[in-house]
Design an enzyme around this catalytic site. Structure first.
Site: not given
Ligand code: C5P
Length: 294
Positions: A13, A141
């Protein structure tokens, strides 16, 4: 007897718009972002086995852990536990083409493809709501890849509203040699906070189809943060536009820069000019679809 194998392709994406609205009490950031699938695919094959999860990486552009830290294994274990009550097992093989830690959602795409693939293989009929719930547990995501095409993401990015019309344009992807860690980008203190209007109004711009307007509407509140951590991104953006791309912007938390081009020929020309700099360059296009059986 050879057991039946189900094979899927799952796309990368880009984010034409990514707005950071606020920092939440749980440490995540409230977002309004546009997801758009592109025709760069990982391939996953699923074969039923007696029990457990076996995972093999057949091919990857960079070393990739095949242990419990891999989102594919996490997704498979979650699906077996929640949907099949651990009564089955699966062997999964991955051919990886989407670069890692790139802002292209490759790991999330693989996780969503695992949920979808297991649902198809075992014909569980788990239902979209249940799959989306499991996807959100795996990462912000992941739910987008269950729908693909173009969609608005809200919350931490996991609440998806699919859009009926996707962007249809040639795309050049340029990834610097090093990756960027998403938490590092969010933690840098350089993200720009905005209201969410740009993400929502992008649907109208998309619908009208004016390429100049589309190019002028790209926005990424994480771009200043990615640029501060990796100044090389600025050079890539400049070179892409100098090479004839309509616009260029960091995808997600970076460091991949995606550029939109008016024609396939212009995309190929721009890619050709940026090759040989030590960057990974792909010419691809945006697509209205998502995970598919092949
Ligand atoms: O949800 P995911 O595991 O992909 O997120 C990885 C990291 O990215 C989270 O631990 C956080 O530090 C950051 N993040 C965030 N806000 C979001 C998505 C991700 O701060 N909406």
């Amino acid at each position: 007897m050879k057991l039946p194998t189900l094979t899927v392709q799952t796309p990368a994406k880009v984010n034409p718009v990514l707005e950071v609205l606020s920092k939440r009490a749980d440490g995540f950031h409230e977002l309004a972002l546009v997801f758009q699938a592109v025709a760069l695919y990982d391939e996953l094959s699923f074969t039923e086995v007696r029990d457990g999860v076996r995972f093999t990486v057949l091919h990857s552009p960079e070393p990739l852990a095949a242990d419990d830290s891999n989102l594919v294994v996490k997704a498979a274990k979650l699906f077996l536990k929640e949907v099949l009550g651990d009564r089955h097992g699966v062997s999964i093989e991955l051919k990886k083409r989407i670069p890692l830690a790139a802002g292209l959602g490759g790991g999330s795409s693989d996780a969503a493809a695992t949920l979808r693939g297991l649902d198809w293989l075992f014909e569980t009929g788990a239902g979209e709501g249940r799959l989306a719930e499991m996807a959100a547990k795996l990462g912000s995501d992941v739910p987008f890849f269950l729908t693909g095409g173009a969609a608005l993401g809200t919350g931490r990015g996991e609440r998806i509203t699919p859009w009926p019309k996707a962007l249809e344009m040639p795309v050049v992807l340029v990834k610097p040699e090093e990756g960027l860690s998403t938490p590092d980008v969010y933690r840098s203190g350089k993200a720009v906070m905005t209201s969410g209007e740009k993400a929502k109004s992008f649907q109208k711009v998309l619908h009208e189809g004016d390429l100049g307007k589309i190019a002028g509407s790209l926005f990424n509140g994480l771009e200043p943060a990615a640029l501060a951590l990796m100044p090389e991104i600025g050079e890539i953006k400049k070179q892409l536009v100098d090479a004839g791309a309509l616009c260029a912007m960091v995808s997600g938390s970076g460091p991949t820069v995606f550029a939109l081009a008016e024609t396939q020929e212009k995309a190929e020309n721009a890619a050709w000019k940026l090759e040989g700099e030590g960057w990974t360059v792909f010419v691809t296009k945006t697509i209205p679809t998502g995970i598919e059986r092949i």
